[in-house]
Design a protein around this motif. Structure first.
Motif, PDB file in Angstrom:
ATOM      1  N   THR A 104      -3.507  15.722   3.996  1.00 41.82           N
ATOM      2  CA  THR A 104      -4.966  15.712   4.001  1.00 41.82           C
ATOM      3  C   THR A 104      -5.582  15.218   2.700  1.00 41.82           C
ATOM      4  N   GLU A 105      -4.814  15.174   1.603  1.00 43.83           N
ATOM      5  CA  GLU A 105      -5.338  14.705   0.333  1.00 43.83           C
ATOM      6  C   GLU A 105      -4.213  14.066  -0.465  1.00 43.83           C
ATOM      7  N   GLY A 106      -4.598  13.149  -1.353  1.00 46.72           N
ATOM      8  CA  GLY A 106      -3.595  12.538  -2.201  1.00 46.72           C
ATOM      9  C   GLY A 106      -4.122  11.277  -2.845  1.00 46.72           C
ATOM     10  N   LEU A 107      -3.187  10.400  -3.204  1.00 50.21           N
ATOM     11  CA  LEU A 107      -3.512   9.117  -3.816  1.00 50.21           C
ATOM     12  C   LEU A 107      -3.000   7.987  -2.942  1.00 50.21           C
ATOM     13  N   VAL A 108      -3.776   6.920  -2.867  1.00 54.94           N
ATOM     14  CA  VAL A 108      -3.312   5.684  -2.268  1.00 54.94           C
ATOM     15  C   VAL A 108      -3.366   4.613  -3.357  1.00 54.94           C
ATOM     16  N   ALA A 109      -2.325   3.809  -3.464  1.00 53.66           N
ATOM     17  CA  ALA A 109      -2.232   2.782  -4.502  1.00 53.66           C
ATOM     18  C   ALA A 109      -1.957   1.437  -3.844  1.00 53.66           C
ATOM     19  N   VAL A 110      -2.520   0.365  -4.441  1.00 52.12           N
ATOM     20  CA  VAL A 110      -2.381  -0.970  -3.864  1.00 52.12           C
ATOM     21  C   VAL A 110      -1.943  -1.955  -4.943  1.00 52.12           C
ATOM     22  N   ASP A 111      -0.917  -2.734  -4.611  1.00 51.97           N
ATOM     23  CA  ASP A 111      -0.453  -3.846  -5.444  1.00 51.97           C
ATOM     24  C   ASP A 111      -0.526  -5.103  -4.593  1.00 51.97           C
ATOM     25  N   LEU A 112      -1.396  -6.051  -4.988  1.00 58.78           N
ATOM     26  CA  LEU A 112      -1.562  -7.284  -4.223  1.00 58.78           C
ATOM     27  C   LEU A 112      -0.670  -8.367  -4.819  1.00 58.78           C
ATOM     28  N   GLU A 113       0.345  -8.748  -4.069  1.00 53.46           N
ATOM     29  CA  GLU A 113       1.317  -9.747  -4.534  1.00 53.46           C
ATOM     30  C   GLU A 113       0.892 -11.140  -4.091  1.00 53.46           C
ATOM     31  N   PRO A 114       0.850 -12.101  -5.018  1.00 53.72           N
ATOM     32  CA  PRO A 114       0.445 -13.462  -4.631  1.00 53.72           C
ATOM     33  C   PRO A 114       1.546 -14.181  -3.865  1.00 53.72           C
ATOM     34  N   ALA A 115       1.143 -15.203  -3.140  1.00 54.66           N
ATOM     35  CA  ALA A 115       2.115 -16.038  -2.426  1.00 54.66           C
ATOM     36  C   ALA A 115       2.984 -16.786  -3.425  1.00 54.66           C
ATOM     37  N   VAL A 159       0.854  -1.186   0.000  1.00 58.08           N
ATOM     38  CA  VAL A 159       0.000   0.000   0.000  1.00 58.08           C
ATOM     39  C   VAL A 159       0.893   1.241   0.000  1.00 58.08           C
ATOM     40  N   SER A 160       0.818   2.017  -1.068  1.00 62.09           N
ATOM     41  CA  SER A 160       1.638   3.224  -1.213  1.00 62.09           C
ATOM     42  C   SER A 160       0.757   4.461  -1.160  1.00 62.09           C
ATOM     43  N   ALA A 161       1.342   5.570  -0.742  1.00 61.87           N
ATOM     44  CA  ALA A 161       0.602   6.825  -0.669  1.00 61.87           C
ATOM     45  C   ALA A 161       1.419   7.949  -1.290  1.00 61.87           C
ATOM     46  N   PHE A 162       0.701   8.911  -1.863  1.00 63.07           N
ATOM     47  CA  PHE A 162       1.287  10.095  -2.490  1.00 63.07           C
ATOM     48  C   PHE A 162       0.500  11.309  -2.014  1.00 63.07           C
ATOM     49  N   ASP A 163       1.198  12.400  -1.767  1.00 68.49           N
ATOM     50  CA  ASP A 163       0.479  13.586  -1.319  1.00 68.49           C
ATOM     51  C   ASP A 163      -0.138  14.324  -2.506  1.00 68.49           C
ATOM     52  N   GLN A 164      -0.775  15.452  -2.244  1.00 63.92           N
ATOM     53  CA  GLN A 164      -1.518  16.182  -3.266  1.00 63.92           C
ATOM     54  C   GLN A 164      -0.632  16.623  -4.423  1.00 63.92           C
ATOM     55  N   SER A 165       0.646  16.853  -4.150  1.00 66.20           N
ATOM     56  CA  SER A 165       1.573  17.288  -5.191  1.00 66.20           C
ATOM     57  C   SER A 165       2.120  16.135  -6.020  1.00 66.20           C
ATOM     58  N   GLY A 166       1.819  14.892  -5.625  1.00 72.89           N
ATOM     59  CA  GLY A 166       2.347  13.724  -6.310  1.00 72.89           C
ATOM     60  C   GLY A 166       3.596  13.140  -5.668  1.00 72.89           C
ATOM     61  N   ARG A 167       4.062  13.746  -4.576  1.00 65.19           N
ATOM     62  CA  ARG A 167       5.272  13.265  -3.903  1.00 65.19           C
ATOM     63  C   ARG A 167       4.985  11.942  -3.197  1.00 65.19           C
TER      64      ARG A 167
END
Length: 281
Positions: A99-110, A59-67
């Motif tokens: 307070t705002e941004g993007l959250v991204a998810v990559d689900l890796e299999p076993a 689970v990754s996160a980026f702030d409003q500026s894309g950082r």
């Protein structure tokens, strides 16, 4: 010939258990009286229900500026699901003030399942995405649910370097977009439009409100860096002007252009004196 080479490279990677994976990205907000919650599930159990295999969600996160703010991992058992408060994700990443941004998810299999990826159909083109749901709620516990619709541009995991390079280099498609949803202007109390650049190239777009029949009524131009977003508030004076045009006036939201193939905006609105709602345009 080039297409056959790409398909052969793709099929060999899949047969070796190295299926390309793309994380999906979703808007989060922790302001304006709204909170965000990620909903995850181990969808690999749907394909291999007999395997007792734990998946790892990156689970990754980026702030409003894309950082980039960082990545945290969580484990999902077979058939497991999980709710993750974005506030807790940000706290883990040392970014509680965001307070705002993007959250991204990559689900890796076993590892046990990677060896079975060749069971999937069309190995010359098979890929794994990680779409997920986000819940938004206000202080009165009004809940809004929105599913992710766009990948995090420029990220391909789990496969060979040549195939990942090929999949990452898809050119940006910049097409104008208009929402199918019509809004009754005489019932519209407030509207904010969140334009997001999911891609790896900067771009400019116009956040617009259009008459139901097509003409542009109002626009604000924004320039967005990769993964940057901008929440644009439509002026109340403009909404009042549309109301004054007479009962039954209908408007729609548009972006000109979309900065990625399916990078539709998010919309925060209040309608007919009701609670806030958040949805895709």
């Amino acid at each position: 010939m080039r297409q056959r080479i790409v398909e052969g490279t793709h099929e060999r990677a899949v047969q070796a258990g190295r299926v390309p994976r793309r994380p999906y990205a979703h808007y989060f907000i922790e302001t304006e009286g709204l909170r965000s919650r990620v909903h995850l599930q181990n969808f690999y159990s749907t394909f291999w229900p007999g395997a007792d295999a734990t998946a790892t969600a990156h689970v990754s996160a980026f702030d409003q500026s894309g950082r980039a703010l960082g990545t945290t991992d969580v484990e999902l058992p077979a058939f497991g699901s999980m709710f993750l408060e974005v506030a807790n994700i940000l706290e883990r990443l040392g970014a509680s003030t965001t307070t705002e941004g993007l959250v991204a998810v990559d689900l890796e299999p076993a590892p046990a399942l990677r060896a079975r990826m060749a069971d999937l159909p069309s190995p010359e083109s098979v890929g794994i995405n990680t779409p997920f749901w986000m819940a938004y709620r206000d202080a009165s516990e009004n809940y809004m649910y929105v599913h992710s619709i766009e990948v995090l541009g420029g990220v391909v995991e789990g496969t060979t370097a040549p195939l990942a390079w090929h999949l990452r280099r898809a050119p940006a498609q910049r097409e104008p977009w208009r929402s199918w949803r019509l809004l009754d202007a005489d019932l519209l109390d407030e509207v904010q439009v969140v334009a997001v650049n999911h891609g790896t190239e900067p771009g400019e777009t116009g956040v617009g409100i259009f008459d139901a029949d097509g003409p542009l009524l109002w626009e604000e131009r924004v320039t967005l860096a990769p993964r940057e977003l901008r929440r644009v508030r439509v002026p109340q004076t403009a909404i009042e002007q549309w109301r004054e045009a007479g009962p039954g006036r209908q408007v729609r939201i548009g972006l000109d252009p979309l900065l990625t193939t399916n990078g539709k905006p998010y919309v925060i609105m209040r309608y007919a004196g009701g609670p806030p709602s958040l949805h895709h345009g």
